[in-house]
Scaffold this active site. Structure first.
Site, mmCIF file in Angstrom:
data_model
loop_
_atom_site.group_PDB
_atom_site.id
_atom_site.type_symbol
_atom_site.label_atom_id
_atom_site.label_comp_id
_atom_site.label_asym_id
_atom_site.label_seq_id
_atom_site.Cartn_x
_atom_site.Cartn_y
_atom_site.Cartn_z
ATOM 1 N N GLN A 37 0.859 -1.189 0.000
ATOM 2 C CA GLN A 37 0.000 0.000 0.000
ATOM 3 C C GLN A 37 0.897 1.242 0.000
ATOM 4 O O GLN A 37 1.699 1.437 0.908
ATOM 5 C CB GLN A 37 -0.906 0.015 1.229
ATOM 6 C CG GLN A 37 -1.884 1.177 1.259
ATOM 7 C CD GLN A 37 -2.642 1.244 2.573
ATOM 8 O OE1 GLN A 37 -2.052 1.536 3.615
ATOM 9 N NE2 GLN A 37 -3.938 0.958 2.531
ATOM 10 N N TYR A 44 -6.118 11.104 3.332
ATOM 11 C CA TYR A 44 -4.696 11.312 3.094
ATOM 12 C C TYR A 44 -4.574 12.223 1.866
ATOM 13 O O TYR A 44 -5.583 12.605 1.262
ATOM 14 C CB TYR A 44 -3.990 9.978 2.892
ATOM 15 C CG TYR A 44 -3.925 9.122 4.143
ATOM 16 C CD1 TYR A 44 -3.513 9.667 5.361
ATOM 17 C CD2 TYR A 44 -4.275 7.775 4.122
ATOM 18 C CE1 TYR A 44 -3.450 8.893 6.510
ATOM 19 C CE2 TYR A 44 -4.215 6.997 5.264
ATOM 20 C CZ TYR A 44 -3.801 7.560 6.456
ATOM 21 O OH TYR A 44 -3.748 6.800 7.603
ATOM 22 N N ARG A 66 -10.051 -6.866 10.416
ATOM 23 C CA ARG A 66 -10.079 -7.271 11.828
ATOM 24 C C ARG A 66 -10.312 -8.770 11.998
ATOM 25 O O ARG A 66 -9.736 -9.389 12.906
ATOM 26 C CB ARG A 66 -11.151 -6.486 12.573
ATOM 27 C CG ARG A 66 -10.814 -5.029 12.805
ATOM 28 C CD ARG A 66 -12.011 -4.240 13.309
ATOM 29 N NE ARG A 66 -13.032 -4.094 12.279
ATOM 30 C CZ ARG A 66 -14.200 -3.491 12.471
ATOM 31 N NH1 ARG A 66 -14.508 -2.999 13.656
ATOM 32 N NH2 ARG A 66 -15.073 -3.374 11.491
#
Length: 402
Positions: free
Chosen positions: A103, A173, A350
């Site tokens: 990433q 971002y 998760r």
């Protein structure tokens, strides 16, 4: 797509030029396992566990395109100096049977000056509503520079043996903040209409594709909406996705929600670990975090497949690019639902932190359900070493090795 033609989630497939053994991707989750900004054995073990656990591809989270683009200490900067360690990582994951993606991101408004040593940059002058930090307006020359940084780090990913790169166009971002009408108030060709505000992400994707060709896959992580009033919402996100799809520079788009600027629980959903966040803050800030933490972080109940309602809007719009569904995917039925809705891959975060071998468990028994209870205390562990707090091995270490 009817049940009879729904793809098998565990059958081999392709993401652009990359062959994956199945359609399950380990989503990027901050790792905290590279304290010096370089690959460690701990980081390798972290991703090998997902590979051995059956995922088609694992994603190394937040690799910075520059030192100024870091959002937290210890993140890997994708430079030639990092290649030997990254090659050890990719070789280990490949040996375990999985593909691996890096990433790539620039934190922009989320980059803390205390860490980077420079004032954070944004499309326009901006005050981060969480940190109250001032962000200056990025210049056009700097826009071109950041675009080239994404391209250069994509080449580093190739040299290090990665199968794909994920361009982080989400969570406000730097690239994502250009998409936000609230943050981007520019008067030039990068501001105004959503077509103009989408220009930066399109230029990054185009330049990265020029560099990588068909050597590796190119994915973009794109916000559908970010939870910040007047910022990014589905209507304009659909247009950005349509423009990127028309450019044919991406192999896949991973759809996400939320931001790192405002109410981060909009991305995660479930319990709000205010007490745990307060415990890792400086002593002077702890009372304020306990008092206002839930209001600042937001509170959104968890439900299965919680991004699906928004994400299905993109299926008829994106015609040439594969789609990755994220959010509340915890069992085989969820995988089948996503594929039946027209998505090509399912991304889990998760649930895999809780059980790195969940995919193998679902392959062996389609009735397997994740043990993740969405307490979200794993969010706090990013300040040290990301792990599931309910897993004794991850939390305390393997007693058999002592």
């Amino acid at each position: 797509m009817d049940v009879e033609t729904t793809p098998d989630p565990f059958a081999p497939t392709r993401l652009g030029p990359v062959r994956l053994r199945n359609r399950v991707i380990k989503a990027a989750t901050s790792e905290g396992r590279s304290p010096d900004g370089l690959v460690t054995d701990d980081l390798i073990d972290f991703h090998v566990a997902f590979a051995e656990g059956g995922v088609g591809m694992t994603t190394v989270a937040y690799c910075c395109v520059s030192e100024e683009g870091a959002s937290a200490p210890g993140q890997i900067v994708m430079s030639p100096a990092a290649i030997p360690g990254l090659r050890r990582l990719t070789d280990a994951v490949h040996a375990a049977g999985s593909a691996i993606s890096a990433q790539l991101g620039h934190a922009g408004v989320v980059a803390p000056k205390k860490l980077t040593g420079v004032t954070a940059i944004a499309p326009s002058r901006f005050i981060n509503p969480t940190s109250f930090a001032y962000c200056r307006e990025i210049t056009r020359d700097e826009i071109r520079q950041v675009t080239e940084q994404f391209a250069a780090t994509a080449q580093v990913a190739i040299d290090a043996g990665f199968d794909a790169v994920e361009l982080h166009f989400g969570h406000l971002y730097l690239p994502s903040s250009f998409l936000s009408a609230r943050i981007n108030r520019r008067k030039d060709g990068y501001g105004g209409s959503i077509d103009n505000r989408s220009r930066f992400v399109r230029e990054i994707a185009s330049r990265v594709r020029e560099v990588v060709g068909d050597q590796i896959g190119v994915i973009a992580k794109l916000d559908m909406d970010d939870g910040l009033p007047g910022s990014i919402w589905i209507d304009e996100a659909l247009r950005t996705a349509q423009l990127l799809d028309g450019d044919a520079t991406l192999d896949a788009i991973e759809l996400t929600q939320g931001s790192s600027v405002y109410k981060p629980m909009y991305l995660f959903r479930g319990d709000v670990p205010v007490k745990e966040f307060a415990a890792v803050m400086p002593a002077a800030l702890r009372p304020g975090v306990r008092l206002a933490g839930k209001r600042v972080m937001g509170s959104y109940p968890y439900r299965d497949l919680y991004m699906l309602d928004a994400a299905r809007q993109f299926v008829p719009v994106v015609r040439n690019t594969q789609l990755i569904l994220l959010g509340g995917i915890t069992n085989y039925d969820h995988l089948r639902t996503g594929l039946r809705e027209g998505f090509d891959f399912m991304a889990l975060g998760r649930a895999l932190l809780r059980e790195p071998d969940l995919v193998n468990a679902m392959i062996a028994d389609h009735g397997t359900r994740s043990r993740c209870n969405h307490n979200n205390k794993c969010m706090v562990t990013v300040f040290g070493r990301t792990h599931c707090v309910l897993d004794p091995v991850q939390r305390y270490g393997d007693a058999t090795r002592r």
